[in-house]
Scaffold this motif. Structure first.
Motif, PDB file in Angstrom:
ATOM      1  N   ARG A 103     -15.017   4.257  12.845  1.00  0.00           N
ATOM      2  CA  ARG A 103     -14.896   2.846  12.442  1.00  0.00           C
ATOM      3  C   ARG A 103     -13.638   2.623  11.625  1.00  0.00           C
ATOM      4  O   ARG A 103     -13.182   1.490  11.503  1.00  0.00           O
ATOM      5  CB  ARG A 103     -16.133   2.420  11.653  1.00  0.00           C
ATOM      6  CG  ARG A 103     -17.415   2.518  12.467  1.00  0.00           C
ATOM      7  CD  ARG A 103     -18.620   2.063  11.692  1.00  0.00           C
ATOM      8  NE  ARG A 103     -18.581   0.637  11.390  1.00  0.00           N
ATOM      9  CZ  ARG A 103     -19.547  -0.016  10.760  1.00  0.00           C
ATOM     10  NH1 ARG A 103     -20.624   0.647  10.350  1.00  0.00           N
ATOM     11  NH2 ARG A 103     -19.454  -1.296  10.522  1.00  0.00           N
ATOM     12  N   GLY A 104     -13.095   3.673  11.060  1.00  0.00           N
ATOM     13  CA  GLY A 104     -11.820   3.587  10.362  1.00  0.00           C
ATOM     14  C   GLY A 104     -11.924   3.327   8.878  1.00  0.00           C
ATOM     15  O   GLY A 104     -12.893   2.727   8.398  1.00  0.00           O
ATOM     16  N   SER A 105     -10.924   3.791   8.160  1.00  0.00           N
ATOM     17  CA  SER A 105     -10.802   3.565   6.725  1.00  0.00           C
ATOM     18  C   SER A 105      -9.359   3.213   6.414  1.00  0.00           C
ATOM     19  O   SER A 105      -8.455   3.474   7.215  1.00  0.00           O
ATOM     20  CB  SER A 105     -11.204   4.821   5.942  1.00  0.00           C
ATOM     21  OG  SER A 105     -12.560   5.153   6.163  1.00  0.00           O
ATOM     22  N   VAL A 106      -9.147   2.640   5.246  1.00  0.00           N
ATOM     23  CA  VAL A 106      -7.799   2.271   4.826  1.00  0.00           C
ATOM     24  C   VAL A 106      -7.200   3.412   4.018  1.00  0.00           C
ATOM     25  O   VAL A 106      -7.823   3.931   3.089  1.00  0.00           O
ATOM     26  CB  VAL A 106      -7.808   0.983   3.984  1.00  0.00           C
ATOM     27  CG1 VAL A 106      -6.399   0.676   3.484  1.00  0.00           C
ATOM     28  CG2 VAL A 106      -8.345  -0.174   4.820  1.00  0.00           C
ATOM     29  N   TYR A 107      -6.009   3.781   4.390  1.00  0.00           N
ATOM     30  CA  TYR A 107      -5.287   4.850   3.702  1.00  0.00           C
ATOM     31  C   TYR A 107      -4.006   4.282   3.097  1.00  0.00           C
ATOM     32  O   TYR A 107      -3.419   3.325   3.628  1.00  0.00           O
ATOM     33  CB  TYR A 107      -4.939   5.977   4.684  1.00  0.00           C
ATOM     34  CG  TYR A 107      -6.143   6.686   5.226  1.00  0.00           C
ATOM     35  CD1 TYR A 107      -6.812   6.195   6.345  1.00  0.00           C
ATOM     36  CD2 TYR A 107      -6.625   7.853   4.627  1.00  0.00           C
ATOM     37  CE1 TYR A 107      -7.932   6.847   6.851  1.00  0.00           C
ATOM     38  CE2 TYR A 107      -7.731   8.512   5.136  1.00  0.00           C
ATOM     39  CZ  TYR A 107      -8.383   7.997   6.235  1.00  0.00           C
ATOM     40  OH  TYR A 107      -9.490   8.647   6.742  1.00  0.00           O
ATOM     41  N   TRP A 108      -3.576   4.931   2.010  1.00  0.00           N
ATOM     42  CA  TRP A 108      -2.355   4.532   1.319  1.00  0.00           C
ATOM     43  C   TRP A 108      -1.427   5.736   1.171  1.00  0.00           C
ATOM     44  O   TRP A 108      -1.884   6.860   0.965  1.00  0.00           O
ATOM     45  CB  TRP A 108      -2.675   3.990  -0.073  1.00  0.00           C
ATOM     46  CG  TRP A 108      -3.374   2.674  -0.061  1.00  0.00           C
ATOM     47  CD1 TRP A 108      -4.718   2.465   0.032  1.00  0.00           C
ATOM     48  CD2 TRP A 108      -2.767   1.381  -0.130  1.00  0.00           C
ATOM     49  NE1 TRP A 108      -4.987   1.119   0.020  1.00  0.00           N
ATOM     50  CE2 TRP A 108      -3.812   0.430  -0.080  1.00  0.00           C
ATOM     51  CE3 TRP A 108      -1.446   0.937  -0.230  1.00  0.00           C
ATOM     52  CZ2 TRP A 108      -3.565  -0.946  -0.118  1.00  0.00           C
ATOM     53  CZ3 TRP A 108      -1.210  -0.426  -0.279  1.00  0.00           C
ATOM     54  CH2 TRP A 108      -2.261  -1.348  -0.221  1.00  0.00           C
ATOM     55  N   GLY A 109      -0.139   5.467   1.246  1.00  0.00           N
ATOM     56  CA  GLY A 109       0.837   6.491   0.930  1.00  0.00           C
ATOM     57  C   GLY A 109       1.017   6.605  -0.576  1.00  0.00           C
ATOM     58  O   GLY A 109       0.422   5.850  -1.349  1.00  0.00           O
ATOM     59  N   GLN A 110       1.861   7.538  -0.976  1.00  0.00           N
ATOM     60  CA  GLN A 110       2.052   7.810  -2.397  1.00  0.00           C
ATOM     61  C   GLN A 110       3.025   6.833  -3.038  1.00  0.00           C
ATOM     62  O   GLN A 110       3.103   6.745  -4.271  1.00  0.00           O
ATOM     63  CB  GLN A 110       2.547   9.249  -2.594  1.00  0.00           C
ATOM     64  CG  GLN A 110       4.044   9.466  -2.384  1.00  0.00           C
ATOM     65  CD  GLN A 110       4.460   9.476  -0.930  1.00  0.00           C
ATOM     66  OE1 GLN A 110       3.650   9.348  -0.008  1.00  0.00           O
ATOM     67  NE2 GLN A 110       5.763   9.624  -0.691  1.00  0.00           N
ATOM     68  N   GLY A 111       3.759   6.095  -2.234  1.00  0.00           N
ATOM     69  CA  GLY A 111       4.717   5.132  -2.760  1.00  0.00           C
ATOM     70  C   GLY A 111       6.122   5.705  -2.839  1.00  0.00           C
ATOM     71  O   GLY A 111       6.320   6.905  -3.048  1.00  0.00           O
ATOM     72  N   THR A 112       7.090   4.831  -2.664  1.00  0.00           N
ATOM     73  CA  THR A 112       8.492   5.219  -2.800  1.00  0.00           C
ATOM     74  C   THR A 112       9.208   4.134  -3.604  1.00  0.00           C
ATOM     75  O   THR A 112       9.020   2.937  -3.363  1.00  0.00           O
ATOM     76  CB  THR A 112       9.157   5.443  -1.421  1.00  0.00           C
ATOM     77  OG1 THR A 112      10.487   5.923  -1.601  1.00  0.00           O
ATOM     78  CG2 THR A 112       9.197   4.166  -0.585  1.00  0.00           C
ATOM     79  N   GLN A 113      10.002   4.563  -4.560  1.00  0.00           N
ATOM     80  CA  GLN A 113      10.671   3.616  -5.468  1.00  0.00           C
ATOM     81  C   GLN A 113      11.907   3.018  -4.813  1.00  0.00           C
ATOM     82  O   GLN A 113      12.754   3.749  -4.266  1.00  0.00           O
ATOM     83  CB  GLN A 113      11.074   4.324  -6.764  1.00  0.00           C
ATOM     84  CG  GLN A 113      11.840   3.453  -7.746  1.00  0.00           C
ATOM     85  CD  GLN A 113      10.978   2.377  -8.375  1.00  0.00           C
ATOM     86  OE1 GLN A 113       9.861   2.634  -8.816  1.00  0.00           O
ATOM     87  NE2 GLN A 113      11.497   1.152  -8.433  1.00  0.00           N
ATOM     88  N   VAL A 114      12.016   1.718  -4.884  1.00  0.00           N
ATOM     89  CA  VAL A 114      13.216   0.998  -4.461  1.00  0.00           C
ATOM     90  C   VAL A 114      13.751   0.262  -5.684  1.00  0.00           C
ATOM     91  O   VAL A 114      13.043  -0.533  -6.304  1.00  0.00           O
ATOM     92  CB  VAL A 114      12.912   0.003  -3.329  1.00  0.00           C
ATOM     93  CG1 VAL A 114      14.131  -0.878  -3.054  1.00  0.00           C
ATOM     94  CG2 VAL A 114      12.492   0.743  -2.068  1.00  0.00           C
ATOM     95  N   THR A 115      14.986   0.560  -6.027  1.00  0.00           N
ATOM     96  CA  THR A 115      15.626  -0.083  -7.176  1.00  0.00           C
ATOM     97  C   THR A 115      16.907  -0.750  -6.712  1.00  0.00           C
ATOM     98  O   THR A 115      17.772  -0.095  -6.119  1.00  0.00           O
ATOM     99  CB  THR A 115      15.940   0.932  -8.281  1.00  0.00           C
ATOM    100  OG1 THR A 115      14.729   1.593  -8.686  1.00  0.00           O
ATOM    101  CG2 THR A 115      16.549   0.227  -9.487  1.00  0.00           C
ATOM    102  N   VAL A 116      17.011  -2.040  -6.972  1.00  0.00           N
ATOM    103  CA  VAL A 116      18.187  -2.811  -6.568  1.00  0.00           C
ATOM    104  C   VAL A 116      18.911  -3.246  -7.841  1.00  0.00           C
ATOM    105  O   VAL A 116      18.350  -3.952  -8.675  1.00  0.00           O
ATOM    106  CB  VAL A 116      17.800  -4.037  -5.736  1.00  0.00           C
ATOM    107  CG1 VAL A 116      19.055  -4.760  -5.260  1.00  0.00           C
ATOM    108  CG2 VAL A 116      16.940  -3.628  -4.537  1.00  0.00           C
TER     109      VAL A 116
END
Length: 122
Positions: A107-120
């Motif tokens: 049925r599926g589950s929601v997964y998240w990545g660890q994140g990546t920083q973007v700085t402008v």
């Protein structure tokens, strides 16, 4: 075990570009809706761009329309976010998220990545 691994973040000057990638791995049966979110310091996490379930329709936050493009390579199980004309207000941690079905969780589950920083920088 499903993993989402982001890459491509970094420091860029205003007006510049970055391309984020998010690779899914594991015992995957199907990848459903996928999207990019971001969270700036002191703010709530927000949807930046996403594919709806079925992958035919995309949606974007108003603040990034015309500057960001989401795409996917199903064969590589990879999601991309091309970010052009970056602004200081785009600075945030960017997360990949996906609804994924596995043989043990059809049925599926929601997964998240660890994140990546973007700085402008302005």
């Amino acid at each position: 075990q499903v993993q989402l691994v982001e890459s491509g973040g970094g420091l860029v000057q205003a007006g510049g570009s970055l391309r984020l990638s998010c690779a899914a791995s594991g015992s995957i049966l199907a990848i459903n809706a996928m999207g990019w979110y971001r969270q700036a310091p002191g703010k709530q996490r927000e949807l930046v761009a996403g594919f709806t379930s079925g992958g035919r329709t995309t949606n974007y936050a108003d603040s990034v329309k015309g500057r960001f493009t989401i795409s996917r390579d199903n064969a590589k199980r990879t999601l991309y976010l091309q970010m052009n004309s970056l602004k200081a207000e785009d600075t945030a941690v960017y997360y990949c998220s996906s609804s994924i079905s596995t043989w043990g969780d059809p049925r599926g589950s929601v997964y998240w990545g660890q994140g990546t920083q973007v700085t402008v920088s302005s």
